[in-house]
Design an enzyme around this catalytic site. Structure first.
Site, PDB file in Angstrom:
ATOM      1  N   CYS A  14       0.840  -1.222  -0.041  1.00  0.00           N
ATOM      2  CA  CYS A  14      -0.116  -0.092  -0.054  1.00  0.00           C
ATOM      3  C   CYS A  14       0.799   1.193  -0.045  1.00  0.00           C
ATOM      4  O   CYS A  14       2.062   1.151   0.570  1.00  0.00           O
ATOM      5  CB  CYS A  14      -0.886  -0.078   1.247  1.00  0.00           C
ATOM      6  SG  CYS A  14      -2.422   0.859   0.935  1.00  0.00           S
ATOM      7  N   ASP A 133      -6.631  -3.070  11.097  1.00  0.00           N
ATOM      8  CA  ASP A 133      -5.503  -2.049  11.457  1.00  0.00           C
ATOM      9  C   ASP A 133      -5.374  -1.705  12.805  1.00  0.00           C
ATOM     10  O   ASP A 133      -6.389  -1.762  13.494  1.00  0.00           O
ATOM     11  CB  ASP A 133      -5.464  -0.845  10.213  1.00  0.00           C
ATOM     12  CG  ASP A 133      -4.173  -0.198  10.047  1.00  0.00           C
ATOM     13  OD1 ASP A 133      -3.115  -0.715  10.736  1.00  0.00           O
ATOM     14  OD2 ASP A 133      -4.229   0.687   9.227  1.00  0.00           O
TER      15      ASP A 133
HETATM   16  O1  LIG Z   1      -1.010   5.344   4.577  1.00  0.00           O
HETATM   17  C1  LIG Z   1      -1.620   6.203   5.091  1.00  0.00           C
HETATM   18  O2  LIG Z   1      -1.042   7.184   5.168  1.00  0.00           O
HETATM   19  C2  LIG Z   1      -2.891   6.221   5.420  1.00  0.00           C
HETATM   20  C3  LIG Z   1      -3.665   7.274   5.861  1.00  0.00           C
HETATM   21  C4  LIG Z   1      -5.001   7.079   6.192  1.00  0.00           C
HETATM   22  C5  LIG Z   1      -5.551   5.979   6.238  1.00  0.00           C
HETATM   23  C6  LIG Z   1      -5.011   4.787   5.995  1.00  0.00           C
HETATM   24  C7  LIG Z   1      -3.616   4.986   5.449  1.00  0.00           C
HETATM   25  N1  LIG Z   1      -2.902   3.835   5.382  1.00  0.00           N
HETATM   26  C8  LIG Z   1      -3.529   2.411   5.573  1.00  0.00           C
HETATM   27  C9  LIG Z   1      -2.597   1.485   4.813  1.00  0.00           C
HETATM   28  O3  LIG Z   1      -1.720   1.833   4.182  1.00  0.00           O
HETATM   29  C10 LIG Z   1      -2.548   0.071   5.466  1.00  0.00           C
HETATM   30  O4  LIG Z   1      -3.750  -0.419   6.015  1.00  0.00           O
HETATM   31  C11 LIG Z   1      -1.337  -0.258   5.860  1.00  0.00           C
HETATM   32  O5  LIG Z   1      -1.103  -1.781   5.755  1.00  0.00           O
HETATM   33  C12 LIG Z   1      -1.049   0.069   7.356  1.00  0.00           C
HETATM   34  O6  LIG Z   1       0.010   0.736   7.125  1.00  0.00           O
HETATM   35  P1  LIG Z   1       1.579   0.248   8.051  1.00  0.00           P
HETATM   36  O7  LIG Z   1       1.048   0.075   9.489  1.00  0.00           O
HETATM   37  O8  LIG Z   1       2.157   1.428   7.666  1.00  0.00           O
HETATM   38  O9  LIG Z   1       1.950  -0.990   7.424  1.00  0.00           O
END
Ligand SMILES: O=C(O)c1ccccc1NCC(=O)[C@H](O)[C@H](O)COP(=O)(O)O
Length: 212
Positions: A14, A133
């Protein structure tokens, strides 16, 4: 009953903002790529830039558009411009809202205390899967934090996409413990926010494969 049988955990990378990162992810075996259409995110991408990347991808890679309380017109515009495959909702969107588009959707839920996952899965019965999440007040996602995987009931009430603070170091354990339908990662495979690291992506996907 939705398809849940997993003999291989799918991987979605992502927060793609560059073509080279998308191609590196696909080269390493990613099943899906995520594009963040949320202006406040450090990984935000404009629809035109995402369209340019998506246009250059090979077949059989699922593209996903991430939204946080976006309005219907903006989501329709993103679908039209990018021809994205799936929508992913991280805000307070209800099932009726999520269901109105010409694309299937995934609902993201944050594991806040008191969340009734069985109930939420019934509420979002048309969601292709439920993304789980970590919860941090005021931040809709992408925190890079891990939540307590033991809070996920078994058997899973819907296909589960596990997210939140996954890295090359903990993803094999996550797959073994949760046995999710898919894994979603952003920060754990980055050099800096929005810029992916091809070596980390490769190692991450190898770890998932090893754990299957
Ligand atoms: O990535 C972001 O900035 C974001 C902003 C607002 C809502 C969701 C967002 N990201 C979600 C994700 O990219 C995925 O759920 C991801 O796997 C979780 O992020 P991470 O803990 O950094 O792997």
């Amino acid at each position: 009953m939705k398809f849940q049988q997993v003999n291989r955990t799918r991987v979605k990378i992502c927060g793609i903002t560059r073509l080279e990162d998308a191609l590196a992810a696909i080269h390493s075996g990613a099943d899906a790529l995520g594009f963040v259409f949320y202006k406040k995110s450090p990984r935000a991408i404009e629809p035109e830039a995402a369209a340019e990347i998506i246009r250059q991808l090979p077949a059989f890679v699922t593209t996903t558009g991430l939204f946080v309380n976006a309005d219907q017109a903006y989501i329709d515009l993103v679908i039209k411009k990018t021809r994205i495959d799936l929508l992913q909702f991280h805000g307070d969107e209800n099932a009726e809202f999520c269901n109105q588009f010409s694309r299937p959707y995934i609902k993201a839920l944050r594991m806040k205390p008191g969340l009734d996952l069985q109930l939420e899965c019934r509420n979002y019965a048309d969601s292709q899967a439920i993304l789980l999440d970590a919860y941090r007040p005021g931040i809709p996602g992408g925190t890079g934090e891990v939540f307590d995987w033991d809070l996920i009931p078994k058997p899973h009430p819907s296909p589960i996409i596990l997210a939140g603070g996954l890295t090359c170091e903990n993803v094999a354990q996550a797959v073994g413990t949760v046995q999710p339908f898919a894994i979603d990662v952003s920060g754990g495979v980055e050099q800096s926010k929005g810029i992916k690291d091809a070596v980390k992506i490769d190692k991450f996907i190898n770890e998932v494969t090893r754990a299957n």
